[in-house]
Design a protein around this motif. Sequence first.
Motif, mmCIF file in Angstrom:
data_model
loop_
_atom_site.group_PDB
_atom_site.id
_atom_site.type_symbol
_atom_site.label_atom_id
_atom_site.label_comp_id
_atom_site.label_asym_id
_atom_site.label_seq_id
_atom_site.Cartn_x
_atom_site.Cartn_y
_atom_site.Cartn_z
ATOM 1 N N PRO A 88 62.791 60.421 31.736
ATOM 2 C CA PRO A 88 62.589 60.993 32.743
ATOM 3 C C PRO A 88 62.692 61.455 33.786
ATOM 4 O O PRO A 88 62.752 60.523 34.917
ATOM 5 C CB PRO A 88 60.312 61.060 33.016
ATOM 6 C CG PRO A 88 60.461 60.111 31.843
ATOM 7 C CD PRO A 88 61.381 59.205 31.607
ATOM 8 N N THR A 89 63.861 62.202 34.835
ATOM 9 C CA THR A 89 64.019 63.154 35.637
ATOM 10 C C THR A 89 64.228 64.091 35.632
ATOM 11 O O THR A 89 64.476 64.390 35.118
ATOM 12 C CB THR A 89 65.602 62.205 35.380
ATOM 13 O OG1 THR A 89 65.790 60.702 34.764
ATOM 14 C CG2 THR A 89 66.735 62.187 36.888
ATOM 15 N N LEU A 90 64.696 64.299 36.831
ATOM 16 C CA LEU A 90 64.340 65.813 37.988
ATOM 17 C C LEU A 90 65.664 65.738 38.452
ATOM 18 O O LEU A 90 65.703 65.184 39.309
ATOM 19 C CB LEU A 90 63.222 66.401 38.248
ATOM 20 C CG LEU A 90 63.229 67.945 38.657
ATOM 21 C CD1 LEU A 90 63.562 69.140 37.500
ATOM 22 C CD2 LEU A 90 62.378 68.026 39.311
ATOM 23 N N THR A 91 67.064 66.098 38.330
ATOM 24 C CA THR A 91 68.048 66.791 39.345
ATOM 25 C C THR A 91 68.845 67.903 39.488
ATOM 26 O O THR A 91 68.279 69.227 38.748
ATOM 27 C CB THR A 91 68.846 65.533 38.928
ATOM 28 O OG1 THR A 91 70.295 65.568 40.239
ATOM 29 C CG2 THR A 91 69.378 66.332 37.643
ATOM 30 N N PHE A 104 68.731 73.440 37.695
ATOM 31 C CA PHE A 104 68.150 71.889 37.558
ATOM 32 C C PHE A 104 67.546 71.296 36.372
ATOM 33 O O PHE A 104 68.035 72.281 35.630
ATOM 34 C CB PHE A 104 66.618 72.150 38.147
ATOM 35 C CG PHE A 104 66.422 72.815 39.567
ATOM 36 C CD1 PHE A 104 65.595 71.852 40.822
ATOM 37 C CD2 PHE A 104 66.536 74.797 39.772
ATOM 38 C CE1 PHE A 104 65.576 71.700 42.121
ATOM 39 C CE2 PHE A 104 65.912 74.799 41.396
ATOM 40 C CZ PHE A 104 65.885 73.701 42.942
ATOM 41 N N GLU A 164 65.761 69.002 33.979
ATOM 42 C CA GLU A 164 64.966 68.548 33.880
ATOM 43 C C GLU A 164 65.201 67.685 32.553
ATOM 44 O O GLU A 164 64.972 68.212 31.192
ATOM 45 C CB GLU A 164 63.535 69.257 33.641
ATOM 46 C CG GLU A 164 61.923 67.969 33.483
ATOM 47 C CD GLU A 164 60.986 69.389 32.882
ATOM 48 O OE1 GLU A 164 60.007 68.818 33.111
ATOM 49 O OE2 GLU A 164 60.459 70.567 32.414
ATOM 50 N N THR A 214 65.887 70.249 29.413
ATOM 51 C CA THR A 214 66.018 71.683 30.216
ATOM 52 C C THR A 214 67.556 71.879 31.089
ATOM 53 O O THR A 214 66.261 70.776 32.108
ATOM 54 C CB THR A 214 64.652 72.268 30.094
ATOM 55 O OG1 THR A 214 63.616 71.871 28.896
ATOM 56 C CG2 THR A 214 64.643 73.484 30.542
#
Length: 136
Positions: free
Chosen positions: A41-44, A68, A70, A77
């Motif tokens: 899991p990563t958010l960038t 972004f 997700e 996404t």
Amino acid sequence: MADTMQFDLVSPERSLHSAQVTRVQLHGEEGEMTVMPNHVPTLTLLRPGFMTVHEGGEVHDYIVTGGFAEIGPDGLTVLAEQATLRADVTTDWIERVIDAAEKAALDAPADIHITMNQRVNHARFLAQQLGITPNI
């Protein structure tokens, strides 16, 4: 291990792509990434650039101006500021992207002025990579 993951690409105007895919290559804020099923899991943040979606035997190339991503083990996404198929990019489209980036940089407060100027440079670099010479 799953062979595919859910991929959704949306912009404020519309949903551009929703499918089971094998991998997606994108430009994260910290560099280029390849997202595959079971990714950590990563958010960038996304930098302006190319995004390549591998769906079965097909490859879809998009241009994304930022946004972004997700990422999770079951999918990805992408919430894009603007995105379009690479084949649909016109001189007019890239000029509007550059113009919007330049206006945002001019109006930016001093503490983010450098970041906004980098976005202008990314937009100009995109035009160069696409072989488009903007008229602005």
